[in-house]
Motif scaffolding. Structure first.
Motif, PDB file in Angstrom:
ATOM      1  N   VAL A 267       0.861  -1.184   0.000  1.00  0.00           N
ATOM      2  CA  VAL A 267       0.000   0.000   0.000  1.00  0.00           C
ATOM      3  C   VAL A 267       0.893   1.228   0.000  1.00  0.00           C
ATOM      4  O   VAL A 267       1.886   1.301   0.737  1.00  0.00           O
ATOM      5  N   GLY A 268       0.561   2.207  -0.854  1.00  0.00           N
ATOM      6  CA  GLY A 268       1.356   3.428  -0.912  1.00  0.00           C
ATOM      7  C   GLY A 268       0.687   4.483  -1.764  1.00  0.00           C
ATOM      8  O   GLY A 268      -0.464   4.321  -2.190  1.00  0.00           O
TER       9      GLY A 268
ATOM     10  N   ASP B 164       2.834   2.999  -8.897  1.00  0.00           N
ATOM     11  CA  ASP B 164       2.971   2.974 -10.351  1.00  0.00           C
ATOM     12  C   ASP B 164       4.373   2.555 -10.778  1.00  0.00           C
ATOM     13  O   ASP B 164       4.552   1.852 -11.777  1.00  0.00           O
ATOM     14  N   GLY B 165       5.395   2.964 -10.011  1.00  0.00           N
ATOM     15  CA  GLY B 165       6.771   2.633 -10.365  1.00  0.00           C
ATOM     16  C   GLY B 165       7.352   1.470  -9.590  1.00  0.00           C
ATOM     17  O   GLY B 165       8.568   1.272  -9.571  1.00  0.00           O
ATOM     18  N   LEU B 166       6.500   0.680  -8.947  1.00  0.00           N
ATOM     19  CA  LEU B 166       6.956  -0.377  -8.049  1.00  0.00           C
ATOM     20  C   LEU B 166       7.473  -1.602  -8.799  1.00  0.00           C
ATOM     21  O   LEU B 166       6.912  -2.022  -9.806  1.00  0.00           O
TER      22      LEU B 166
ATOM     23  N   ALA C  11       0.581  -7.224  -9.688  1.00  0.00           N
ATOM     24  CA  ALA C  11      -0.610  -6.480 -10.100  1.00  0.00           C
ATOM     25  C   ALA C  11      -0.605  -5.126  -9.406  1.00  0.00           C
ATOM     26  O   ALA C  11      -0.748  -5.051  -8.188  1.00  0.00           O
ATOM     27  N   ARG C  12      -0.429  -4.056 -10.192  1.00  0.00           N
ATOM     28  CA  ARG C  12      -0.417  -2.697  -9.637  1.00  0.00           C
ATOM     29  C   ARG C  12      -1.764  -2.035  -9.887  1.00  0.00           C
ATOM     30  O   ARG C  12      -2.309  -2.121 -10.994  1.00  0.00           O
ATOM     31  N   ILE C  13      -2.280  -1.363  -8.864  1.00  0.00           N
ATOM     32  CA  ILE C  13      -3.525  -0.588  -8.999  1.00  0.00           C
ATOM     33  C   ILE C  13      -3.221   0.817  -8.480  1.00  0.00           C
ATOM     34  O   ILE C  13      -3.557   1.153  -7.330  1.00  0.00           O
ATOM     35  N   PRO C  14      -2.571   1.650  -9.282  1.00  0.00           N
ATOM     36  CA  PRO C  14      -2.126   2.973  -8.803  1.00  0.00           C
ATOM     37  C   PRO C  14      -3.262   3.845  -8.288  1.00  0.00           C
ATOM     38  O   PRO C  14      -3.087   4.602  -7.330  1.00  0.00           O
ATOM     39  N   ARG C  15      -4.450   3.771  -8.933  1.00  0.00           N
ATOM     40  CA  ARG C  15      -5.569   4.616  -8.484  1.00  0.00           C
ATOM     41  C   ARG C  15      -5.967   4.318  -7.051  1.00  0.00           C
ATOM     42  O   ARG C  15      -6.403   5.186  -6.312  1.00  0.00           O
ATOM     43  N   GLN C  16      -5.838   3.068  -6.637  1.00  0.00           N
ATOM     44  CA  GLN C  16      -6.176   2.670  -5.272  1.00  0.00           C
ATOM     45  C   GLN C  16      -4.967   2.675  -4.344  1.00  0.00           C
ATOM     46  O   GLN C  16      -5.107   2.461  -3.135  1.00  0.00           O
ATOM     47  N   GLY C  17      -3.792   2.890  -4.916  1.00  0.00           N
ATOM     48  CA  GLY C  17      -2.582   2.880  -4.103  1.00  0.00           C
ATOM     49  C   GLY C  17      -2.247   1.505  -3.571  1.00  0.00           C
ATOM     50  O   GLY C  17      -1.740   1.366  -2.450  1.00  0.00           O
ATOM     51  N   ARG C  18      -2.487   0.460  -4.366  1.00  0.00           N
ATOM     52  CA  ARG C  18      -2.250  -0.902  -3.908  1.00  0.00           C
ATOM     53  C   ARG C  18      -1.579  -1.729  -5.005  1.00  0.00           C
ATOM     54  O   ARG C  18      -1.744  -1.462  -6.198  1.00  0.00           O
TER      55      ARG C  18
ATOM     56  N   GLY D 187       9.120   8.092   4.320  1.00  0.00           N
ATOM     57  CA  GLY D 187       9.902   8.688   3.249  1.00  0.00           C
ATOM     58  C   GLY D 187      10.069   7.828   2.019  1.00  0.00           C
ATOM     59  O   GLY D 187      10.769   8.228   1.079  1.00  0.00           O
ATOM     60  N   THR D 188       9.419   6.670   1.974  1.00  0.00           N
ATOM     61  CA  THR D 188       9.566   5.778   0.820  1.00  0.00           C
ATOM     62  C   THR D 188       8.406   5.886  -0.160  1.00  0.00           C
ATOM     63  O   THR D 188       8.495   5.362  -1.271  1.00  0.00           O
ATOM     64  N   GLY D 189       7.315   6.534   0.241  1.00  0.00           N
ATOM     65  CA  GLY D 189       6.120   6.559  -0.591  1.00  0.00           C
ATOM     66  C   GLY D 189       5.220   5.366  -0.348  1.00  0.00           C
ATOM     67  O   GLY D 189       4.094   5.325  -0.843  1.00  0.00           O
ATOM     68  N   LEU D 190       5.705   4.388   0.420  1.00  0.00           N
ATOM     69  CA  LEU D 190       4.901   3.224   0.769  1.00  0.00           C
ATOM     70  C   LEU D 190       4.367   3.369   2.188  1.00  0.00           C
ATOM     71  O   LEU D 190       5.008   3.969   3.048  1.00  0.00           O
TER      72      LEU D 190
END
Length: 282
Positions: free
Chosen positions: A141-142, A148-150, A165-172, A233-236
């Motif tokens: 979660v982030g 998006d760049g994970l 599986a990235r879901i950037p809109r949900q941050g997951r 500080g990691t965005g996560l």
């Protein structure tokens, strides 16, 4: 918070080593009992002991008043009101000192949970036909940019059995994986030029002092999960999977809830035994 958790973890590594030579259950109960006595001693010195005793005496006096004047409804009504007021006063006098005790309680309880609440994840054979959900799910979660760049890299001994599986809109983001060999591993997550690791323990042939299913970002959550530094500080915000619950042997309960129940009950029982020897009003 990270520095505090490291210091507390090092302290418990030191004191639990000889106790765990007897058994993990003994170590858990012994530390719980010692904490109960120390908490009681601290309570005695941060609470208004004279006020607690006086309030208890007044409650007893009003109860006697109700008994003696039970035929006088006006007197009984006033006495009941006084009992209710003194009970509120009594609760306030006891509750106030327990607030600062909540912090050491949480620190010690969290150490017990990450040490005795979980078992390593089981080994699964690679190449065996698997259905979705048969492996372990790593959830990340982030913020949108971080997700998006994970990228997630599993070390030898662990293997992904699904694409990330990235879901950037949900941050997951999610990825399913299995453990193929026993060991302590670091799953590497890369995003935004930063490298983050999540520790995982697998198999029966390892001896690790602490296991926790989540790595978190906030200071409050870090109190509950002290074995790994925060994600600040990691965005996560969170990296998690599910560990199996531990078997606490001869104790009736198991897993993290069983550890918490044993910790609370043991500390309360031992604390109650030492109430009079320590001269504590509660």
């Amino acid at each position: 918070m990270n520095a505090i958790n490291r210091a507390v973890t090092s302290f418990f590594d030191l004191i639990l080593t000889p106790l765990e030579a007897v058994s993990d259950e003994f170590a858990l109960l012994f530390v719980s009992g010692v904490f109960g006595v120390l908490a009681l001693w601290i309570f005695k010195h941060i609470s208004w002991q004279k006020g607690i005793k006086a309030t208890k005496d007044k409650i007893k006096g009003h109860l006697i008043e109700i008994r003696l004047y039970q035929d006088d409804l006006v007197t009984v009504g006033k006495a009941i009101g006084k009992v209710l007021f003194r009970n509120l006063q009594y609760l306030f006098l006891n509750f106030g000192p327990f607030v600062p005790l909540a912090i050491p309680f949480a620190l010690v309880a969290a150490q017990m949970v990450v040490r005795y609440g979980f078992e390593p994840v089981p080994i699964q054979q690679a190449g065996v036909e698997m259905l979705a959900g048969d492996g372990l799910t790593l959830e990340i979660v982030g913020d949108r940019e971080a997700i998006d760049g994970l990228d997630v890299v599993f070390p030898d001994g662990l293997a992904a059995v699904s694409p990330l599986a990235r879901i950037p809109r949900q941050g997951r983001a999610f990825v399913e994986f299995i453990a193929e060999q026993s060991g302590e591993y670091e799953i590497v997550l890369k995003t935004g030029g930063k490298t983050i690791v999540k520790t995982i323990v697998a198999g029966d042939e390892v001896s690790v002092r602490a296991m926790q299913p989540e790595r978190v970002s906030s200071a409050f959550e870090a109190i509950l999960w002290p074995a790994e530094d925060t994600l600040t500080g990691t965005g996560l915000e969170k990296i998690s999977f599910v560990y199996p619950e531990s078997d606490l042997g001869w104790l009736p309960l198991s897993g993290p809830l069983g550890v918490l129940a044993a910790f609370v009950l043991a500390s309360m029982v031992v604390g109650f035994i030492f109430l009079k020897p320590l001269g504590v009003q509660i």
